[in-house]
Design a protein around this motif. Structure first.
Motif, short mmCIF file in Angstrom:
data_model
loop_
_atom_site.label_atom_id
_atom_site.label_comp_id
_atom_site.label_asym_id
_atom_site.label_seq_id
_atom_site.Cartn_x
_atom_site.Cartn_y
_atom_site.Cartn_z
N ALA A 198 0.84 -1.20 0.00
CA ALA A 198 0.00 0.00 0.00
C ALA A 198 0.87 1.25 0.00
O ALA A 198 1.76 1.39 0.85
N VAL A 199 0.61 2.14 -0.94
CA VAL A 199 1.41 3.37 -1.04
C VAL A 199 1.26 4.21 0.23
O VAL A 199 2.22 4.84 0.70
N SER A 200 0.06 4.24 0.80
CA SER A 200 -0.16 5.08 1.98
C SER A 200 0.69 4.63 3.17
O SER A 200 0.92 5.40 4.10
N GLU A 201 1.16 3.37 3.14
CA GLU A 201 1.95 2.84 4.23
C GLU A 201 3.45 3.04 4.02
O GLU A 201 4.26 2.67 4.88
N LEU A 202 3.83 3.60 2.87
CA LEU A 202 5.24 3.90 2.62
C LEU A 202 5.66 5.07 3.50
O LEU A 202 4.83 5.89 3.91
N PRO A 203 6.96 5.21 3.77
CA PRO A 203 7.41 6.32 4.61
C PRO A 203 7.08 7.67 3.99
O PRO A 203 7.03 7.82 2.76
N ALA A 204 6.84 8.66 4.84
CA ALA A 204 6.61 10.02 4.35
C ALA A 204 7.86 10.49 3.60
O ALA A 204 8.99 10.20 4.02
N PRO A 205 7.71 11.21 2.50
CA PRO A 205 8.87 11.64 1.73
C PRO A 205 9.66 12.73 2.43
O PRO A 205 9.15 13.41 3.33
N GLU A 206 10.92 12.91 1.99
CA GLU A 206 11.78 13.94 2.56
C GLU A 206 11.28 15.31 2.13
O GLU A 206 11.03 15.54 0.95
N PRO A 207 11.16 16.27 3.04
CA PRO A 207 10.65 17.60 2.68
C PRO A 207 11.69 18.44 1.93
O PRO A 207 12.88 18.10 1.90
#
Length: 697
Positions: A198-207
């Motif tokens: 699931a894409v939603s469960e991937l880590p938040a991207p680097e800002p």
């Protein structure tokens, strides 16, 4: 299950097939069908994976435009995306055609994605004054990282399968039908024991520096706010948990839904599709066109020839001397070289166009076999009549005779031939191979199939074609003359050309009117003023300072000096101090005490003049619908798309207040500021310009 989504079982794989032609738009039936299909697959014993693909020519190509402006019904698209992703089975997308907007968001909500090589995808919502509103701004950066996501969200551009693979948007590219490659991929994943992903469960991207990105998006879009909102939505993907990020995306989306910019861009979207549909042409077949002639190989003629060659037509270019003909070939070759450099055409195609499809001639007899001929010679009635007399003699029966005149009377030109029914105006905008607008100018005796041929040619050339009647300047240049006059009056009364240009670029115009004059060539306006001078009403206020600039040989960019001074190699100029000195001298000579103008007043007067003249053009039948005027200005004059066009802008501002302003301006100059009777009628009846569009639909 909905009829729009078919269900099939193939071994361990449940197959959901979109069947909503022509583009599998994500209407209510499709959304409901997807949810029902996922639920059925989950309940279907032995199913271990779900494949989703589109029947026909494409994957889900986006939202259903028939639902635009209506209250949405459940299931809402974000909920559909989340429901697909929450499925405990492996869900696979097999994409072909286009996966745009909501279609792309559906794909990103599945666990694995495969596409054919020619598939394209993107998030074009920015072009409707919106941002993706169904989790796209939250899932995309988790797949691609923030820089790539910002690019796609704020530009609305499409990417091909190869780029999508390199960005991590899809997992594989395969030749074949979406069904075959999708089933094979799903089975391969099952055989390998691949996990649900699931894409939603991937880590938040680097800002990144989102404030800087926000400012850059606003600057690049010249004031359109939806790209900047897209930046904030992507920021939420970095800073908030997924569910909260989705909520923030939705909040930003709904905020944009309530803006004038969104209304303007939706109007532009639908008007662009409606402008070429004329009731008078229903059932009228255009004449066939395989080869065209172009007379005059200057910038305009070479651009027209280039556009025709790029669309697959043969072109015969007529010039008066062999030297001029070769110079024309050089211009056309240069234009085509630009298309080659950008990858629009191959080297072989380029060479065929230059050496086979293009013919040069110095004799009108060389035009004897063309199906349509366009003259692009000097803007002088005597010269035009000489050309059309020759065309009448040498062109075959049924050949369409077209003038690219910007202002002159097509009826008068047609009258010098023995076949006025074959004569039409085709007013291109320079550079003709780049600019998308084509005014199709219909004279009194123009045959319906000739009008249809003009529109058919425009479509073949990739133009937005607008029907116009005959008057000085047709739709665009007639209205331009009026609002340019309003700008000239403000200069006489105290504003500077440079303040006016900046006030209008701040409003979103690509250029201000004085910079446009420099770009087009000040000699054009000078010639027009001299042509109209003998018939000018003594009450008309016409500045003379700019004639002195022209008399000194300064015509703008092509001479390096006009309103602005241009350094070699630089497109932007700096204010020409000589112009300000000439303006001050003319004010003194006229006894004018200059006053200050605010930027808001500049914009209001400029736009009021544009709209008022537009209303007169409508009343006279020169334009059939307000949307015709809007499309002329969006595609020919750099009008900011997010305002929808001048007539849509007027509706959004409110016609009663605009009419009040015009009446107040008329107290200063009753000759110029004469309220259009149509505008007064609309205000009295409580109606809008858009009501006239609906009346004509």
């Amino acid at each position: 299950m909905s009829d729009a989504i078919a269900y099939e079982r193939v071994g361990d794989v449940a197959v959901l097939i979109a069947q909503n032609p022509p583009v599998n738009a994500l209407g209510l039936d499709v959304r409901a069908g997807l949810v029902a299909g996922i639920e059925r697959a989950e309940a279907d014993e032995g199913v271990r994976a779900v494949l989703i693909y589109g029947d026909g020519s494409t994957w889900f190509a986006g939202a259903d435009i028939r639902e635009f402006g209506k209250t949405p019904k459940e299931p809402y698209l974000p909920d559909v995306c989340n429901r697909i992703e929450a499925c405990p089975l492996i869900v696979v997308s097999a994409m072909h055609g286009t996966a745009l907007g909501g279609g792309f968001e559906i794909a990103m909500s599945t666990h694995y994605r495969i596409a054919v090589p020619k598939a394209r995808m993107g998030l074009p919502e920015v072009h409707l004054g919106l941002i993706p509103g169904a989790t796209g701004t939250q899932r995309l950066p988790r797949l691609t990282g923030v820089p790539a996501a910002l690019d796609l969200v704020t530009s609305g551009r499409q990417i091909n399968a190869k780029e999508a693979l390199s960005l991590g948007v899809i997992d594989r590219i395969e030749e074949g039908t979406p069904r075959d490659i999708g089933l094979a991929y799903a089975q391969e994943l099952l055989d390998a024991g691949a996990p649900r992903r699931a894409v939603s469960e991937l880590p938040a991207p680097e800002p990144v520096d989102f404030d800087a990105a926000y400012d850059a998006a606003l600057k690049k879009s010249r004031g359109q706010i939806s790209p900047a909102y897209g930046v904030r939505a992507v920021q939420a993907a970095c800073e908030l948990p997924f569910a909260e990020g989705v909520a923030e995306e939705r909040r930003l989306f709904l905020e944009l839904m309530g803006t004038d910019q969104r209304q303007g861009m939706i109007h532009a979207f639908f008007s662009e599709r409606a402008v070429g549909k004329l009731p008078e042409l229903k059932g009228v077949e255009p004449r066939g066109i395989a080869a065209i002639g172009v007379i005059g190989g200057g910038t305009m003629g070479a651009g027209i020839a280039t556009a025709a060659l790029l669309s697959g037509l043969k072109v015969v270019m007529l010039e008066m001397t062999p030297e001029a003909a070769e110079a024309a070939r050089g211009r056309i070759t240069g234009n085509l070289g630009g298309a080659l450099k950008r990858g629009k055409i191959s080297q072989d195609t380029h060479d065929d166009m230059v050496n086979k499809a293009l013919t040069l001639t110095t004799d009108y007899a060389g035009l004897s076999d063309v199906d349509l001929v366009i003259e692009a010679v000097f803007e002088d009635m005597g010269v035009k009549k000489q050309v059309f007399t020759q065309l009448d003699e040498h062109c075959k029966p049924g050949c369409v005779l077209a003038s690219n005149t910007s202002y002159l009377d097509i009826d008068e030109i047609a009258a010098c031939t023995k076949r006025p029914e074959d004569v039409i105006g085709l007013h291109f905008f320079s550079p003709a191979h780049v600019m998308k607008l084509l005014e199709v100018v219909v004279a009194d005796k123009t045959a319906p199939d000739v009008v249809a041929t003009g529109f058919a040619l425009g479509k073949k050339l990739g133009k937005i074609s607008v029907r116009a009647g005959v008057c000085d300047g047709f739709i665009g240049n007639r209205i331009l003359k009026t609002y340019r006059t309003a700008a000239d009056h403000m200069v006489l009364d105290g504003a500077t050309p440079y303040q006016i240009d900046k006030a209008l670029t701040d409003m979103g115009f690509a250029m201000g009117p004085f910079a446009v004059g420099d770009l087009a060539g000040l000699d054009i306006g000078w010639a027009t003023r001299k042509r109209l001078a003998p018939h000018r009403d003594p009450r008309e206020r016409v500045p003379t300072y700019i004639d002195k600039v022209c008399e000194a040989g300064n015509f703008g960019q092509k001479t390096g000096k006009g309103y602005y001074i241009y350094e070699a190699g630089k497109r932007a100029g700096v204010p020409n101090p000589e112009v300000l000195e000439l303006i001050e001298a003319e004010r003194a000579e006229r006894g004018i005490t200059p006053r200050d103008f605010s930027d808001d007043e500049i914009r209001r007067r400029y736009m009021a003049a544009m709209v008022n003249e537009g209303a007169k053009v409508l009343e006279e039948g020169i334009a059939r619908r307000p949307l015709d005027i809007d499309m002329v200005f969006l595609f020919g004059y750099g009008f900011p798309r997010y305002h929808g066009g001048p007539m849509k802008w007027a509706d959004l501002q409110g016609l009663p207040a605009l009419l009040d302003d015009i009446r107040s301006y008329a107290k200063e100059d009753p000759y110029f500021w004469q309220p259009a009777p149509l505008l007064e009628q609309l205000v009295a009846e409580g109606r809008t310009f858009d009501d006239l569009n609906k009346d004509a639909a």
